[in-house]
Scaffold this motif. Structure first.
Motif, mmCIF file in Angstrom:
data_model
loop_
_atom_site.group_PDB
_atom_site.id
_atom_site.type_symbol
_atom_site.label_atom_id
_atom_site.label_comp_id
_atom_site.label_asym_id
_atom_site.label_seq_id
_atom_site.Cartn_x
_atom_site.Cartn_y
_atom_site.Cartn_z
ATOM 1 N N GLN A 207 90.048 30.947 41.802
ATOM 2 C CA GLN A 207 89.006 31.629 40.960
ATOM 3 C C GLN A 207 89.198 33.032 41.623
ATOM 4 O OE1 GLN A 207 84.593 31.882 41.374
ATOM 5 N NE2 GLN A 207 84.829 30.384 39.636
ATOM 6 N N ASP A 208 89.482 34.255 40.815
ATOM 7 C CA ASP A 208 89.874 35.642 41.189
ATOM 8 C C ASP A 208 91.213 35.438 42.044
ATOM 9 O OD1 ASP A 208 89.535 38.216 41.381
ATOM 10 O OD2 ASP A 208 87.715 38.270 42.613
ATOM 11 N N THR A 351 85.480 40.552 29.764
ATOM 12 C CA THR A 351 85.594 41.096 31.329
ATOM 13 C C THR A 351 85.914 39.627 32.205
ATOM 14 O OG1 THR A 351 83.565 40.835 31.871
ATOM 15 C CG2 THR A 351 84.499 43.052 30.962
ATOM 16 N N TYR A 352 86.498 39.834 33.249
ATOM 17 C CA TYR A 352 86.546 38.279 34.127
ATOM 18 C C TYR A 352 85.159 37.890 34.602
ATOM 19 C CZ TYR A 352 87.934 35.385 37.979
ATOM 20 O OH TYR A 352 88.109 34.255 38.460
ATOM 21 N N GLU A 353 84.152 38.807 34.960
ATOM 22 C CA GLU A 353 82.908 38.267 35.166
ATOM 23 C C GLU A 353 82.112 37.642 34.045
ATOM 24 O OE1 GLU A 353 81.634 37.703 38.303
ATOM 25 O OE2 GLU A 353 83.273 39.018 38.959
ATOM 26 N N LYS A 354 82.334 38.175 32.934
ATOM 27 C CA LYS A 354 81.776 37.409 31.648
ATOM 28 C C LYS A 354 82.287 36.156 31.288
ATOM 29 C CE LYS A 354 81.118 38.537 26.820
ATOM 30 N NZ LYS A 354 81.531 39.487 25.707
ATOM 31 N N LYS A 356 83.848 34.276 33.435
ATOM 32 C CA LYS A 356 83.659 33.312 34.461
ATOM 33 C C LYS A 356 82.381 32.596 34.168
ATOM 34 C CE LYS A 356 82.698 34.844 38.695
ATOM 35 N NZ LYS A 356 83.019 35.533 40.111
ATOM 36 N N LYS A 357 81.501 33.096 33.684
ATOM 37 C CA LYS A 357 80.032 32.465 33.115
ATOM 38 C C LYS A 357 80.178 31.574 31.698
ATOM 39 C CE LYS A 357 77.324 36.298 35.172
ATOM 40 N NZ LYS A 357 76.134 37.358 34.637
#
Length: 379
Positions: A207-208, A351-354, A356-357
């Motif tokens: 993850q990342d 985005t990656y953060e978006k 990931k959720k």
């Protein structure tokens, strides 16, 4: 006459410049170099690293074909400087084929090291990356009776499993491509030191840039197929009662039948069904050869083959469903559902953060269809 003198003068100047430039070129004689073929990185406190280099022994009379040097450093370049102090030959990394990170560094994050490698002109994008179970120093420095050069052995082993088996490609290019994607996470093979050898234990899920979980060879087979790459042998366990009409009655009354299949070709298709709620359909069609079945199964009847391929497909569908749920649970999108979402939804601005959720909450329906093209050996 004056024009002739000018031409001669210019030719002399050009000749002198060529001579001077040639004399400035730094030459490298192989006999005077320590060629590194593998490097290991182990995490230490305060951001320091133990860096181990496996060198092709430049001494022609040496009994061992490799020389191992290790040091503590804060960077790759610093490690090269420190390791070079232990050698009578100049250390160069132009022949590095494999980089191994210990599992502690894997959990902390490896991208800083990978990016430093890419900035070094001696390294290329086709170097294999891997994670070791335990310190990489122990794996690389162990005295293997049957492995004269551990660096070359690891490269050839990974290359063979990538080309012909269940391990996905794990080059620097593959890692960076997945890492910098908003909708996919990297995956690397895990190496385990044995008493007199090395094995590929499984795959590390990221993850990342941090290892957050692992999967085994069976799950790796399915993952590689969904990545659009060839995987070969797979063992499948089917309840004996489900194959009962075509099993000989003189065998066991209960338990499981084990079926070995060989992949002859596959096609994956992941489709976004809905964005709200988020739903995907993950289809996989496999043409297989039946290599082995651990029971007396009657393949002479037309319906027996259809029943067998149906049960194999159902079993693989269940395994795929468990794999996808595991990826969602640990938050590692190794298959790349996020890439499908990004390419299917206009102006998604993913985005990656978006993602990931979003990924753990997605509904994903797998379906594996199997076609038995031919049968092989029946045990």
């Amino acid at each position: 006459m004056k024009l002739l003198y000018q031409c001669i003068f210019k030719m002399i100047c050009v000749f002198l410049m060529l001579v001077l430039l040639t004399s400035c070129v730094q030459t490298s004689v192989l006999e005077k170099l320590g060629l590194s073929v593998a490097i290991g990185y182990d995490a230490l406190p305060e951001g320091k690293l133990t860096v181990t280099s496996v060198l092709t022994n430049p001494e022609p009379e040496a009994k061992k074909k490799t020389k191992i040097v290790s040091c503590i450093a804060s960077s790759s370049k610093g490690a090269r400087i420190n390791n070079n102090r232990q050698l009578s030959h100049t250390l160069v990394n132009g022949q590095v084929r494999v980089v191994v990170f210990d599992d502690k560094l894997g959990k902390q994050g490896i991208t800083d090291v990978v990016e430093n490698l890419t900035r070094d002109p001696f390294f290329g994008d086709m170097i294999f990356l891997s994670i070791s179970e335990g310190p990489s120093h122990e794996l690389l420095n162990h005295n293997y009776d049957q492995i004269p050069n551990i660096g070359t052995f690891l490269y050839e082993m990974l290359q063979q499993h990538i080309q012909d088996d269940w391990v996905p490609s794990c080059t620097v290019h593959d890692y960076r491509s997945a890492f910098y994607s908003a909708g996919r996470d990297p995956v690397l093979p895990i190496l385990r030191k044995l008493s007199n050898g090395v094995e590929i234990l499984g795959l590390a899920l990221f993850q990342d840039d941090r290892v957050v979980g692992t999967i085994g060879a069976g799950e790796g087979f399915l993952l590689k197929l969904f990545l659009g790459r060839t995987a070969t042998l797979k063992e499948i366990k089917i309840d004996r009662d489900e194959l009962r009409p075509y099993l000989h009655e003189n065998r066991k009354a209960d338990g499981h039948v084990r079926v070995i299949i060989s992949n002859l070709g596959s096609k994956e298709h992941i489709r976004l069904l809905s964005t709200s709620p988020l739903k995907f359909q993950a289809n996989l069609r496999i043409n297989v050869e039946l290599q082995e079945i651990t029971d007396e199964y009657d393949l002479s009847q037309p319906q027996s083959s259809k029943l067998l391929q149906q049960k194999i497909g159902e079993t693989l569908t269940k395994e795929t469903d468990r794999l996808i749920k595991k990826l969602q649970r640990i938050g590692s999108d190794a298959i790349g559902f996020g890439e499908v979402y990004r390419s299917s939804v206009r102006h998604s601005e993913l985005t990656y953060e978006k993602w990931k959720k979003m990924f753990p909450e997605a509904s994903i329906q797998p379906q594996v269809e199997v076609n038995i093209v031919r049968t092989g050996t029946i045990e």
